[in-house]
Design a protein around this motif. Structure first.
Motif, short mmCIF file in Angstrom:
data_model
loop_
_atom_site.label_atom_id
_atom_site.label_comp_id
_atom_site.label_asym_id
_atom_site.label_seq_id
_atom_site.Cartn_x
_atom_site.Cartn_y
_atom_site.Cartn_z
N ASP A 108 1.09 -1.09 0.23
CA ASP A 108 -0.21 0.04 0.20
C ASP A 108 0.68 1.82 -0.05
O ASP A 108 1.61 1.34 0.46
CB ASP A 108 -0.67 0.21 0.72
CG ASP A 108 -2.68 1.12 0.91
OD1 ASP A 108 -1.62 2.24 0.87
OD2 ASP A 108 -2.95 0.87 1.21
N ASP A 109 0.68 2.76 -0.52
CA ASP A 109 1.00 3.33 -0.21
C ASP A 109 1.29 4.25 0.32
O ASP A 109 1.60 5.43 0.85
CB ASP A 109 1.16 4.44 -2.10
CG ASP A 109 -0.71 4.36 -2.57
OD1 ASP A 109 -1.31 4.31 -1.89
OD2 ASP A 109 -0.63 5.50 -3.10
N GLU A 110 0.20 3.91 1.57
CA GLU A 110 0.00 4.76 2.39
C GLU A 110 0.46 4.13 4.08
O GLU A 110 -0.18 2.90 4.60
CB GLU A 110 -2.04 4.66 2.58
CG GLU A 110 -2.33 5.79 1.68
CD GLU A 110 -3.88 5.98 2.11
OE1 GLU A 110 -4.41 6.75 3.00
OE2 GLU A 110 -4.87 5.79 0.78
N VAL A 111 1.42 5.09 3.73
CA VAL A 111 2.30 4.16 5.28
C VAL A 111 1.76 3.63 6.67
O VAL A 111 1.65 1.99 7.19
CB VAL A 111 3.88 5.25 5.91
CG1 VAL A 111 4.46 4.22 7.14
CG2 VAL A 111 4.40 4.78 4.03
N ASP A 112 0.59 4.61 7.11
CA ASP A 112 -0.62 4.63 7.84
C ASP A 112 -1.16 3.31 8.16
O ASP A 112 -1.11 2.67 8.94
CB ASP A 112 -1.60 5.71 8.42
CG ASP A 112 -0.60 6.97 8.93
OD1 ASP A 112 0.07 6.49 8.96
OD2 ASP A 112 -1.02 8.07 8.49
N ILE A 113 -1.51 3.25 6.96
CA ILE A 113 -2.64 1.89 6.26
C ILE A 113 -1.67 0.83 6.61
O ILE A 113 -2.23 -0.45 7.82
CB ILE A 113 -3.45 2.09 5.09
CG1 ILE A 113 -4.06 2.88 4.84
CG2 ILE A 113 -4.05 0.61 5.27
CD1 ILE A 113 -5.23 2.92 5.22
N LEU A 114 -0.92 0.92 6.19
CA LEU A 114 0.20 -0.43 5.60
C LEU A 114 0.72 -0.42 7.67
O LEU A 114 0.62 -2.10 8.15
CB LEU A 114 2.00 -0.27 5.61
CG LEU A 114 2.15 -0.66 4.19
CD1 LEU A 114 2.94 0.05 3.55
CD2 LEU A 114 1.54 -1.83 3.53
N GLU A 115 1.24 -0.03 8.86
CA GLU A 115 1.51 0.18 10.23
C GLU A 115 0.32 -0.24 10.56
O GLU A 115 0.41 -1.74 11.71
CB GLU A 115 1.89 1.54 10.19
CG GLU A 115 3.12 1.56 10.10
CD GLU A 115 4.49 1.36 9.71
OE1 GLU A 115 4.80 0.05 10.98
OE2 GLU A 115 5.54 0.39 9.12
N ILE A 116 -1.11 -0.18 10.75
CA ILE A 116 -2.32 -0.25 11.29
C ILE A 116 -2.11 -1.61 10.86
O ILE A 116 -2.60 -2.02 12.08
CB ILE A 116 -3.55 0.47 11.58
CG1 ILE A 116 -3.40 2.04 11.56
CG2 ILE A 116 -4.74 0.07 11.71
CD1 ILE A 116 -3.80 3.58 11.12
N THR A 117 -2.63 -2.34 10.10
CA THR A 117 -3.05 -3.42 9.19
C THR A 117 -1.82 -4.37 9.73
O THR A 117 -1.95 -5.35 10.39
CB THR A 117 -2.46 -3.44 7.70
OG1 THR A 117 -3.93 -2.61 7.49
CG2 THR A 117 -3.45 -4.96 7.68
N LYS A 118 -0.58 -4.30 9.20
CA LYS A 118 0.89 -4.67 10.16
C LYS A 118 0.65 -5.26 11.62
O LYS A 118 0.53 -6.23 12.04
CB LYS A 118 1.84 -3.96 9.84
CG LYS A 118 3.31 -5.13 10.45
CD LYS A 118 4.17 -4.29 10.01
CE LYS A 118 5.09 -4.03 11.15
NZ LYS A 118 6.88 -3.20 10.90
N TYR A 119 0.23 -3.69 12.56
CA TYR A 119 0.16 -4.77 14.23
C TYR A 119 -0.85 -5.43 14.30
O TYR A 119 -0.71 -6.31 15.53
CB TYR A 119 0.36 -3.43 14.61
CG TYR A 119 2.25 -2.41 14.70
CD1 TYR A 119 2.73 -2.79 14.57
CD2 TYR A 119 2.23 -1.14 14.57
CE1 TYR A 119 4.26 -3.12 14.60
CE2 TYR A 119 3.39 -0.52 13.91
CZ TYR A 119 3.98 -1.48 14.27
OH TYR A 119 5.44 -0.85 14.74
N PHE A 120 -2.12 -4.93 13.55
CA PHE A 120 -3.59 -5.85 13.91
C PHE A 120 -3.33 -7.43 13.60
O PHE A 120 -3.42 -8.14 14.16
CB PHE A 120 -4.19 -5.39 13.43
CG PHE A 120 -5.86 -6.08 13.53
CD1 PHE A 120 -6.40 -5.80 14.56
CD2 PHE A 120 -6.54 -7.18 12.32
CE1 PHE A 120 -7.60 -6.72 15.09
CE2 PHE A 120 -6.75 -7.51 12.24
CZ PHE A 120 -8.24 -7.61 13.84
#
Length: 75
Positions: free
Chosen positions: A31-43
């Motif tokens: 994903d090009d949105e880092v915030d989306i990557l991080e939230i999804t990753k940690y979940f």
């Protein structure tokens, strides 16, 4: 339409997650949105998955060539 189903949020820090809920698979998120990557990753990590993330399609291709990915999530 409004769903009558209830949504449940599992907080692994305050509750024990049953072992049948925990994943073992490898997931790649692109994903090009880092915030989306991080939230999804940690979940997903909290649920036991191995998670790879990237904002770049070429890097995603490299990961796919090196790792046995079970699920690819992209936008």
């Amino acid at each position: 339409p409004i769903s009558s189903e209830k949504n449940y949020i599992i907080d692994s820090k305050s509750q024990t997650i049953p072992s049948y809920v925990l994943g073992k698979e490898k997931i790649l998120i692109v994903d090009d949105e880092v915030d989306i990557l991080e939230i999804t990753k940690y979940f997903l990590i909290d649920l036991g998955y191995s998670v790879f993330t990237t904002t770049n399609g070429l890097h995603a291709k490299e990961i796919l060539e090196k790792e046995k990915i079970d699920l690819l999530i992209t936008d």
